[in-house]
Design an enzyme around this catalytic site. Structure first.
Site, mmCIF file in Angstrom:
data_model
loop_
_atom_site.group_PDB
_atom_site.id
_atom_site.type_symbol
_atom_site.label_atom_id
_atom_site.label_comp_id
_atom_site.label_asym_id
_atom_site.label_seq_id
_atom_site.Cartn_x
_atom_site.Cartn_y
_atom_site.Cartn_z
ATOM 1 N N SER A 24 10.287 -20.893 6.140
ATOM 2 C CA SER A 24 10.334 -19.693 5.293
ATOM 3 C C SER A 24 10.868 -20.035 3.907
ATOM 4 O O SER A 24 10.574 -19.356 2.930
ATOM 5 C CB SER A 24 11.245 -18.643 5.937
ATOM 6 O OG SER A 24 10.846 -18.413 7.262
ATOM 7 N N LYS B 86 11.593 -27.996 15.095
ATOM 8 C CA LYS B 86 11.979 -28.097 13.672
ATOM 9 C C LYS B 86 13.503 -28.034 13.503
ATOM 10 O O LYS B 86 14.079 -28.766 12.709
ATOM 11 C CB LYS B 86 11.299 -26.948 12.929
ATOM 12 C CG LYS B 86 11.914 -26.526 11.635
ATOM 13 C CD LYS B 86 11.201 -27.166 10.507
ATOM 14 C CE LYS B 86 11.845 -26.970 9.160
ATOM 15 N NZ LYS B 86 12.716 -25.852 8.992
ATOM 16 N N GLY C 188 11.783 -23.691 18.076
ATOM 17 C CA GLY C 188 11.020 -24.788 17.485
ATOM 18 C C GLY C 188 11.814 -26.087 17.439
ATOM 19 O O GLY C 188 13.030 -26.078 17.232
ATOM 20 N N GLY D 114 4.521 -21.499 12.103
ATOM 21 C CA GLY D 114 5.469 -22.036 13.089
ATOM 22 C C GLY D 114 5.949 -20.936 14.020
ATOM 23 O O GLY D 114 5.944 -21.086 15.251
ATOM 24 N N HIS D 115 6.335 -19.795 13.428
ATOM 25 C CA HIS D 115 6.759 -18.656 14.253
ATOM 26 C C HIS D 115 5.605 -18.151 15.115
ATOM 27 O O HIS D 115 5.770 -17.854 16.294
ATOM 28 C CB HIS D 115 7.220 -17.485 13.368
ATOM 29 C CG HIS D 115 8.386 -17.783 12.475
ATOM 30 N ND1 HIS D 115 8.318 -17.700 11.108
ATOM 31 C CD2 HIS D 115 9.660 -18.150 12.761
ATOM 32 C CE1 HIS D 115 9.507 -17.989 10.585
ATOM 33 N NE2 HIS D 115 10.332 -18.266 11.560
HETATM 34 P P1 AMP Z 1 13.894 -19.061 11.674
HETATM 35 O O1 AMP Z 1 13.157 -17.819 11.354
HETATM 36 O O2 AMP Z 1 13.817 -20.112 10.599
HETATM 37 O O3 AMP Z 1 15.296 -18.814 12.176
HETATM 38 O O4 AMP Z 1 13.126 -19.727 12.890
HETATM 39 C C1 AMP Z 1 12.877 -19.027 14.081
HETATM 40 C C2 AMP Z 1 12.346 -19.986 15.105
HETATM 41 O O5 AMP Z 1 11.140 -20.566 14.629
HETATM 42 C C3 AMP Z 1 13.311 -21.160 15.393
HETATM 43 O O6 AMP Z 1 13.284 -21.438 16.785
HETATM 44 C C4 AMP Z 1 12.705 -22.279 14.607
HETATM 45 O O7 AMP Z 1 12.997 -23.563 15.136
HETATM 46 C C5 AMP Z 1 11.227 -21.967 14.729
HETATM 47 N N1 AMP Z 1 10.472 -22.614 13.639
HETATM 48 C C6 AMP Z 1 10.725 -22.515 12.312
HETATM 49 N N2 AMP Z 1 9.853 -23.273 11.625
HETATM 50 C C7 AMP Z 1 9.041 -23.856 12.533
HETATM 51 C C8 AMP Z 1 7.937 -24.763 12.459
HETATM 52 N N3 AMP Z 1 7.489 -25.220 11.288
HETATM 53 N N4 AMP Z 1 7.347 -25.145 13.605
HETATM 54 C C9 AMP Z 1 7.805 -24.696 14.801
HETATM 55 N N5 AMP Z 1 8.821 -23.839 14.947
HETATM 56 C C10 AMP Z 1 9.434 -23.429 13.835
#
Ligand code: AMP
Length: 282
Positions: free
Chosen positions: A188, A151, A149, A36-37
């Site tokens: 994560s 998400k 994302g 996703g990232h």
């Molecule tokens: P995080 O590390 O969880 O704070 O996420 C960092 C960025 O990655 C945020 O903008 C999330 O929305 C995005 N993100 C996390 N998981 C996904 C996913 N499965 N698909 C798309 N974007 C994602």
């Protein structure tokens, strides 16, 4: 890949690139990087001249101290992944670099209650901390485009309000949720699921799809009730299943034809909290 741990060094570097006319893309993350990232970063690399990925586990957005402690921090793997896709810049600061003593990083903007519903109701203070860190990171990384994302649907809506309050810069690009082959939204936190909870967690996307298929045939109340029962039947504990306006997140009571809605779900699988959502057109 250039790795910055110091804020001033990064800001100087970006300022020099911008003087050369480069457009900067920014992907803030908390690390434990996954597809996703990486999708956000590769899209940013296609659409801008220089991409900064940040990895910072922001203490102020964790309302649960245990969750903060348990949050995975596989830094070597993250660096290797970023190198493998050619990410040009990584910003990996300490808490002191982001929140230097004496700097007031608090932020207060009008959100019309967006921060108090859904996630905000179950994670009090979470969005205050999220806004604080995104606002601070946008000061540090003067980006032209910010990549987030779908998400975290509520998060991107709130960040869009933050950007409005900052005069509309950077442009926010929201990319679709990347999923495992069985539909589970990649997160994560998934790596902390037991194998039985991992298997059961596929129910979250399944109930969202059932809502999408059932809308117009069954009442919204019935759809939400069935979804909650199915989640429970799989041994997960639902916190909410809601069908909401795509902009205000107000709960939809009666459907209006040709309107877009979003169905959102949060549930516990053991001690792991999972969220997901799907866009709907009635
Ligand atoms: P995080 O590390 O969880 O704070 O996420 C960092 C960025 O990655 C945020 O903008 C999330 O929305 C995005 N993100 C996390 N998981 C996904 C996913 N499965 N698909 C798309 N974007 C994602």
């Amino acid at each position: 890949m250039k790795i910055f741990t110091r804020t001033l060094a990064l800001s100087d570097y970006i300022a020099r690139k911008k003087e050369q006319g480069q457009k900067v893309g920014f992907v803030p993350t908390m690390g434990a990087l996954h597809d996703g990232h990486l999708q956000l970063i590769t899209t940013a690399m296609e659409e801008t001249d220089m991409v900064v990925c940040s990895i910072f586990v922001n203490p102020s957005q964790f309302n649960d101290a245990q969750d903060l402690l348990r949050y995975p921090r596989p830094h070597d793997e993250d660096i290797a992944l970023l190198q493998s896709i050619g990410c040009p810049v990584l910003y990996m600061p300490s808490v002191m670099e982001v929140y230097p003593p004496g700097l007031d990083t608090s932020i207060d903007i009008e959100l019309d209650g967006l921060d108090r519903m859904l996630e905000g109701r179950f994670r009090p203070g979470h969005f205050d901390g999220m806004l604080e860190v995104v606002n601070r990171l946008l000061d540090i990384v003067s980006a032209d485009k910010l990549y987030m994302g779908q998400k975290d649907y509520q998060q991107q809506l709130i960040v869009s309000r933050l950007i409005d309050s900052r005069g509309g810069v950077p442009v926010l690009r929201v990319l679709p949720t990347v999923r495992e082959p069985d539909g589970l939204a990649i997160s994560s936190r998934n790596q902390r699921l037991s194998s039985s909870h991992r298997e059961a967690s596929t129910i979250l996307y399944k109930v969202l799809q059932s809502i999408k298929e059932g809308i117009g045939h069954q009442s919204l109340e019935q759809l939400k009730l069935t979804a909650k029962r199915q989640i429970e039947a799989h041994g997960l504990k639902p916190e909410y299943v809601e069908i909401c306006d795509v902009d205000t997140l107000a709960t939809i009571e009666d459907e209006v034809p040709n309107k877009d809605y979003v169905a959102l779900v949060a549930a516990w699988a053991g001690d792991v909290r999972l969220i997901d959502n799907i866009l709907l057109t009635v």
